[in-house]
Design a protein around this motif. Structure first.
Motif, PDB file in Angstrom:
ATOM      1  N   ARG A 124     -10.907  -7.721  19.354  1.00  0.00           N
ATOM      2  CA  ARG A 124     -10.831  -8.861  19.088  1.00  0.00           C
ATOM      3  C   ARG A 124      -9.634  -9.294  18.262  1.00  0.00           C
ATOM      4  O   ARG A 124      -8.977  -9.940  18.524  1.00  0.00           O
ATOM      5  CB  ARG A 124     -11.858  -9.546  18.174  1.00  0.00           C
ATOM      6  N   CYS A 155      -6.691  -8.587  20.484  1.00  0.00           N
ATOM      7  CA  CYS A 155      -6.248 -10.100  21.355  1.00  0.00           C
ATOM      8  C   CYS A 155      -5.529 -11.022  20.643  1.00  0.00           C
ATOM      9  O   CYS A 155      -4.649 -11.654  20.865  1.00  0.00           O
ATOM     10  CB  CYS A 155      -7.644 -10.646  21.879  1.00  0.00           C
ATOM     11  N   PHE A 157     -11.640  -3.238  29.926  1.00  0.00           N
ATOM     12  CA  PHE A 157     -11.174  -4.564  29.775  1.00  0.00           C
ATOM     13  C   PHE A 157     -10.114  -5.060  30.879  1.00  0.00           C
ATOM     14  O   PHE A 157      -9.534  -6.098  30.512  1.00  0.00           O
ATOM     15  CB  PHE A 157     -10.895  -4.767  28.207  1.00  0.00           C
ATOM     16  N   LYS A 215     -11.005  -8.877  31.583  1.00  0.00           N
ATOM     17  CA  LYS A 215     -12.457  -9.142  31.869  1.00  0.00           C
ATOM     18  C   LYS A 215     -13.378  -9.003  30.564  1.00  0.00           C
ATOM     19  O   LYS A 215     -12.714  -8.345  29.643  1.00  0.00           O
ATOM     20  CB  LYS A 215     -12.912  -8.264  32.973  1.00  0.00           C
ATOM     21  N   GLY A 216     -14.302  -9.359  30.743  1.00  0.00           N
ATOM     22  CA  GLY A 216     -15.266  -9.492  29.406  1.00  0.00           C
ATOM     23  C   GLY A 216     -14.769 -10.414  28.398  1.00  0.00           C
ATOM     24  O   GLY A 216     -13.949 -10.981  28.668  1.00  0.00           O
ATOM     25  N   PHE A 217     -15.180  -9.970  27.213  1.00  0.00           N
ATOM     26  CA  PHE A 217     -14.772 -10.850  26.111  1.00  0.00           C
ATOM     27  C   PHE A 217     -13.560 -10.774  25.632  1.00  0.00           C
ATOM     28  O   PHE A 217     -12.859 -11.521  24.882  1.00  0.00           O
ATOM     29  CB  PHE A 217     -16.036 -10.495  25.021  1.00  0.00           C
ATOM     30  N   LYS A 235     -10.968 -10.878  27.851  1.00  0.00           N
ATOM     31  CA  LYS A 235     -10.414 -11.857  28.231  1.00  0.00           C
ATOM     32  C   LYS A 235     -10.501 -13.205  27.458  1.00  0.00           C
ATOM     33  O   LYS A 235      -9.515 -13.976  27.373  1.00  0.00           O
ATOM     34  CB  LYS A 235     -10.912 -11.966  29.654  1.00  0.00           C
ATOM     35  N   ASN A 236     -11.584 -13.511  27.233  1.00  0.00           N
ATOM     36  CA  ASN A 236     -12.218 -14.702  26.538  1.00  0.00           C
ATOM     37  C   ASN A 236     -11.321 -14.690  25.113  1.00  0.00           C
ATOM     38  O   ASN A 236     -10.701 -15.948  24.813  1.00  0.00           O
ATOM     39  CB  ASN A 236     -13.608 -14.830  26.143  1.00  0.00           C
ATOM     40  N   PHE A 237     -11.204 -13.648  24.267  1.00  0.00           N
ATOM     41  CA  PHE A 237     -10.437 -13.730  23.225  1.00  0.00           C
ATOM     42  C   PHE A 237      -8.842 -13.835  23.527  1.00  0.00           C
ATOM     43  O   PHE A 237      -8.446 -14.725  22.623  1.00  0.00           O
ATOM     44  CB  PHE A 237     -10.641 -12.301  22.461  1.00  0.00           C
ATOM     45  N   ARG A 255      -8.325 -17.680  24.379  1.00  0.00           N
ATOM     46  CA  ARG A 255      -8.488 -18.562  23.305  1.00  0.00           C
ATOM     47  C   ARG A 255      -7.489 -18.478  22.312  1.00  0.00           C
ATOM     48  O   ARG A 255      -6.967 -19.317  21.526  1.00  0.00           O
ATOM     49  CB  ARG A 255      -9.917 -18.143  22.589  1.00  0.00           C
TER      50      ARG A 255
END
Length: 243
Positions: free
Chosen positions: A95, A98, A131, A226-228, A230-232, A235
């Motif tokens: 986290r 990112c 990831f 991919k996975g979280f 990517k989301n982090f 964002r």
């Protein structure tokens, strides 16, 4: 666990000792001089603290070391990275990575960004298949794509570590002993034999337990993640914060 990032010039000497202690607990014969010399070459650092604000891990970052970037791409190089074994499995470093990476990417948003990292152990290498969709060296990559990316990796390695990189191998080798994983930590790689990505890592870097480092690369782009993670990244890229 919580993550903080900062410019290396902003951290005080009070952090050097716990950082050095973490390195010496996990790697052999790491001297203070070696540690500080390496830190001087980095621009940013990510720090992992527990709830009592005790340092439990860190990672360092350098941008285009030794002028290794290009006109249309930039390199984010990950240096020393360590997490205390008691905290293995935490995703807080991902986290935080990112957060820092998104902040750095905003400074040169028109360029393609590549993550160049050295894998001394399988734990670092496993960030790639977990990831990233495409990364190198990769078990799943087509031979032609593998070769093209190897040339890019090798160019980076020769520019950043001209005296350590063994051309054609994908490996950095050090002339003197020291800096390899402690034996009990290296043993965890052998204990996980049979898992395809770990077997692949050992195949590509058979001398990892002696301190050899495997050069790796992945394009840092939401479409390649991919996975979280990517989301982090998405964002944080949308936020206005900068390092």
């Amino acid at each position: 666990m919580h993550y903080q990032h900062a410019a290396c010039t902003e951290i005080g000497p009070f952090l050097f000792e716990p950082m050095l202690k973490l390195m010496q607990e996990n790697y052999t014969d790491v001297t203070k001089e070696q540690f500080l010399n390496d830190l001087e070459k980095k621009q940013y650092i990510g720090l992992l603290f527990d709830d009592n604000h005790i340092l439990r891990g860190f990672t360092t970052y350098a941008i285009n070391p030794n002028n290794s970037g290009g006109d249309d791409y930039a390199i984010l190089f990950s240096g020393d990275t360590i997490i205390s074994p008691d905290y293995w499995g935490t995703m807080e470093l991902v986290r935080g990575w990112c957060l820092t990476v998104a902040s750095i990417m905003k400074t040169h948003s028109a360029k393609n960004w590549y993550w160049f990292l050295l894998s001394k152990g399988h734990r670092t290498f496993m960030y790639l298949p977990l990831f990233f969709e495409a990364y190198y060296p990769s078990l799943e990559a087509e031979p032609s794509e593998q070769l093209a990316q190897f040339k890019l990796m090798e160019e980076m390695a020769l520019q950043i570590y001209p005296n350590l990189y063994v051309k054609g191998t994908g490996i950095l080798q050090f002339a003197t002993e020291g800096g390899e994983l402690k034996q009990e930590l290296a043993q965890t790689t052998f204990e996980r034999a049979g898992k395809k990505h770990i077997d692949w890592f050992v195949k590509k870097n058979p001398g990892f337990y002696q301190g050899d480092e495997l050069i790796c690369i992945a394009k840092i782009d939401p479409n390649n993640m991919k996975g979280f993670a990517k989301n982090f990244l998405v964002r944080n890229l949308k936020e206005d914060e900068k390092v």
